[in-house]
Design a protein around this motif. Structure first.
Motif, mmCIF file in Angstrom:
data_model
loop_
_atom_site.group_PDB
_atom_site.id
_atom_site.type_symbol
_atom_site.label_atom_id
_atom_site.label_comp_id
_atom_site.label_asym_id
_atom_site.label_seq_id
_atom_site.Cartn_x
_atom_site.Cartn_y
_atom_site.Cartn_z
ATOM 1 N N LEU A 1 2.074 1.984 -3.448
ATOM 2 C CA LEU A 1 1.030 2.595 -4.255
ATOM 3 C C LEU A 1 0.892 4.083 -3.943
ATOM 4 O O LEU A 1 0.688 4.908 -4.848
ATOM 5 C CB LEU A 1 -0.307 1.887 -4.014
ATOM 6 C CG LEU A 1 -0.444 0.486 -4.618
ATOM 7 C CD1 LEU A 1 -1.752 -0.157 -4.192
ATOM 8 C CD2 LEU A 1 -0.355 0.547 -6.137
ATOM 9 N N GLN B 1 -7.298 0.631 -5.919
ATOM 10 C CA GLN B 1 -6.332 -0.443 -5.658
ATOM 11 C C GLN B 1 -6.107 -0.644 -4.162
ATOM 12 O O GLN B 1 -5.965 -1.780 -3.690
ATOM 13 C CB GLN B 1 -5.003 -0.115 -6.331
ATOM 14 C CG GLN B 1 -4.992 -0.287 -7.839
ATOM 15 C CD GLN B 1 -3.612 -0.037 -8.405
ATOM 16 O OE1 GLN B 1 -3.227 1.096 -8.654
ATOM 17 N NE2 GLN B 1 -2.858 -1.109 -8.597
ATOM 18 N N LEU B 2 -6.075 0.449 -3.412
ATOM 19 C CA LEU B 2 -5.787 0.375 -1.982
ATOM 20 C C LEU B 2 -6.881 -0.350 -1.205
ATOM 21 O O LEU B 2 -6.645 -0.797 -0.077
ATOM 22 C CB LEU B 2 -5.599 1.786 -1.411
ATOM 23 C CG LEU B 2 -4.281 2.477 -1.777
ATOM 24 C CD1 LEU B 2 -4.313 3.947 -1.376
ATOM 25 C CD2 LEU B 2 -3.103 1.777 -1.115
ATOM 26 N N GLN C 1 -7.920 6.187 -8.999
ATOM 27 C CA GLN C 1 -7.489 4.871 -9.468
ATOM 28 C C GLN C 1 -6.689 4.141 -8.390
ATOM 29 O O GLN C 1 -6.854 2.927 -8.180
ATOM 30 C CB GLN C 1 -6.639 5.011 -10.735
ATOM 31 C CG GLN C 1 -7.402 5.576 -11.917
ATOM 32 C CD GLN C 1 -7.365 7.100 -11.954
ATOM 33 O OE1 GLN C 1 -7.154 7.745 -10.931
ATOM 34 N NE2 GLN C 1 -7.585 7.647 -13.145
ATOM 35 N N VAL C 2 -5.821 4.879 -7.693
ATOM 36 C CA VAL C 2 -5.007 4.267 -6.646
ATOM 37 C C VAL C 2 -5.866 3.925 -5.432
ATOM 38 O O VAL C 2 -5.666 2.897 -4.782
ATOM 39 C CB VAL C 2 -3.840 5.193 -6.254
ATOM 40 C CG1 VAL C 2 -3.091 4.631 -5.056
ATOM 41 C CG2 VAL C 2 -2.899 5.373 -7.436
ATOM 42 N N SER D 1 0.831 -1.209 0.000
ATOM 43 C CA SER D 1 0.000 0.000 0.000
ATOM 44 C C SER D 1 0.865 1.258 0.000
ATOM 45 O O SER D 1 0.517 2.254 -0.655
ATOM 46 C CB SER D 1 -0.934 -0.004 1.217
ATOM 47 O OG SER D 1 -0.190 -0.075 2.426
ATOM 48 N N TYR E 1 2.996 10.554 -9.515
ATOM 49 C CA TYR E 1 2.079 10.960 -10.587
ATOM 50 C C TYR E 1 1.658 12.416 -10.389
ATOM 51 O O TYR E 1 1.629 13.206 -11.347
ATOM 52 C CB TYR E 1 0.865 10.037 -10.579
ATOM 53 C CG TYR E 1 -0.273 10.493 -11.455
ATOM 54 C CD1 TYR E 1 -0.268 10.242 -12.826
ATOM 55 C CD2 TYR E 1 -1.367 11.176 -10.910
ATOM 56 C CE1 TYR E 1 -1.308 10.661 -13.636
ATOM 57 C CE2 TYR E 1 -2.405 11.599 -11.709
ATOM 58 C CZ TYR E 1 -2.378 11.350 -13.071
ATOM 59 O OH TYR E 1 -3.411 11.784 -13.875
ATOM 60 N N PRO F 1 -4.617 10.169 -2.520
ATOM 61 C CA PRO F 1 -4.165 9.664 -3.823
ATOM 62 C C PRO F 1 -5.266 9.754 -4.867
ATOM 63 O O PRO F 1 -6.434 10.018 -4.551
ATOM 64 C CB PRO F 1 -3.789 8.214 -3.525
ATOM 65 C CG PRO F 1 -4.653 7.840 -2.371
ATOM 66 C CD PRO F 1 -4.820 9.081 -1.544
ATOM 67 N N SER F 2 -4.885 9.500 -6.102
ATOM 68 C CA SER F 2 -5.854 9.545 -7.197
ATOM 69 C C SER F 2 -6.909 8.463 -7.008
ATOM 70 O O SER F 2 -6.705 7.472 -6.288
ATOM 71 C CB SER F 2 -5.146 9.364 -8.535
ATOM 72 O OG SER F 2 -4.534 8.086 -8.579
ATOM 73 N N SER G 1 3.667 5.871 -5.621
ATOM 74 C CA SER G 1 3.419 5.922 -7.061
ATOM 75 C C SER G 1 2.419 7.026 -7.391
ATOM 76 O O SER G 1 2.594 7.786 -8.360
ATOM 77 C CB SER G 1 2.893 4.569 -7.541
ATOM 78 O OG SER G 1 2.604 4.601 -8.929
ATOM 79 N N ALA G 2 1.370 7.129 -6.578
ATOM 80 C CA ALA G 2 0.378 8.179 -6.794
ATOM 81 C C ALA G 2 0.983 9.558 -6.568
ATOM 82 O O ALA G 2 0.682 10.516 -7.298
ATOM 83 C CB ALA G 2 -0.811 7.960 -5.855
#
Length: 265
Positions: free
Chosen positions: A183, A227-228, A223-224, A180, A190, A220-221, A186-187
């Motif tokens: 991620l 995922q989380l 999309q993330v 997590s 971005y 975060p975005s 990564s966000a």
């Protein structure tokens, strides 16, 4: 004349006898005093030796300054036998492979409160980053937060209380991160690429054990966030709330850049 000679001889005999008697008494007295003193000294010596034997400790001492979270190895710690009044139960039997729980100066005797076994999380991996600003200003093993600052002044904490690992280049830094957390980074990367003026940077703790976690959590975005949901309960239970907050952040940023392009700010 004969009587005088005999008298002198008698006197000499008596004097000699007195001298011998005093010498014998002196020697006897000295022997008695010596034995009494020796007995007392031996008792004191035995007591001191017993105390010294009880005070003997096998300890681990730092050979140089050790930072919080740094692993204790033969390079920074050595094993010694010395006299100490510390409770033996407070001294670890082995420290190599453990980590320091506080900053330790050179020559510090390590006790059980100053070291602990490193926590191992199955999903953690070492991740190296080269886009975090001012990483070269911090030392290896510092406990830091990674924060994201947007151009409009909003500021969020992406990672909390992570131990900094330094790589060969001063500008590179690394952290052990869970799935997590990877991620989230990564966000954040971005956002840095998408929003001009946004940047990731580090802040360090003065005393990580005593200070509380950061309050402002990174958004975060969408999309993330989706995922989380697979790893974090906080995102599972409030998915819609996180998405709404993220969209509100994007609207504020869009409004900021619109005003900046118009030359109003």
């Amino acid at each position: 004349m004969w009587r005088m000679r005999r008298s002198v001889r008698k006197k000499l005999f008596v004097c000699g006898l007195c001298i011998v008697g005093q010498l014998v008494l002196f020697l006897v007295g000295q022997t008695v005093v010596y034995r009494v003193a020796a007995g007392k000294y031996e008792a004191v010596l035995a007591e001191k030796e017993a105390k010294l034997a009880m005070a003997g400790r096998t300890v681990y001492i730092t050979k140089r300054e050790v930072k919080t979270g740094e692993l204790l190895t033969e390079e920074n710690t050595e094993k010694r036998y010395l006299l100490s009044e510390q409770n033996p139960q407070a001294l670890p039997l082995e420290v190599f492979g453990m980590k320091a729980c506080a900053d330790l100066e050179e020559g510090v005797i390590i006790n059980t409160s100053l070291c602990c076994m490193p926590e191992v999380i199955a999903s953690e991996r070492m991740c190296v980053f080269d886009y975090i600003r001012f990483a070269e200003c911090f030392s290896e093993y510092d406990v830091v937060d990674v924060r994201l600052r947007y151009a409009n002044g909003e500021n969020y904490c992406v990672l909390k209380k992570k131990q900094l690992q330094k790589e060969d280049k001063e500008s590179l830094c690394a952290f052990y991160l869970t799935e997590s957390e990877q991620l989230l980074m990564s966000a954040a990367r971005y956002d840095v690429e998408c929003y001009d003026g946004a940047e990731l940077y580090l802040v360090a703790f003065r005393e990580a054990r005593l200070q509380e976690d950061a309050v402002s959590e990174y958004l975060p975005s969408v999309q993330v966030v989706a995922q989380l949901q697979n790893w974090c309960d906080e995102y599972k239970g409030n998915y819609q709330g996180w998405c709404r907050k993220r969209l509100e952040l994007e609207q504020r940023l869009a409004e900021y850049y619109k005003l900046r392009l118009a030359g109003l700010i």
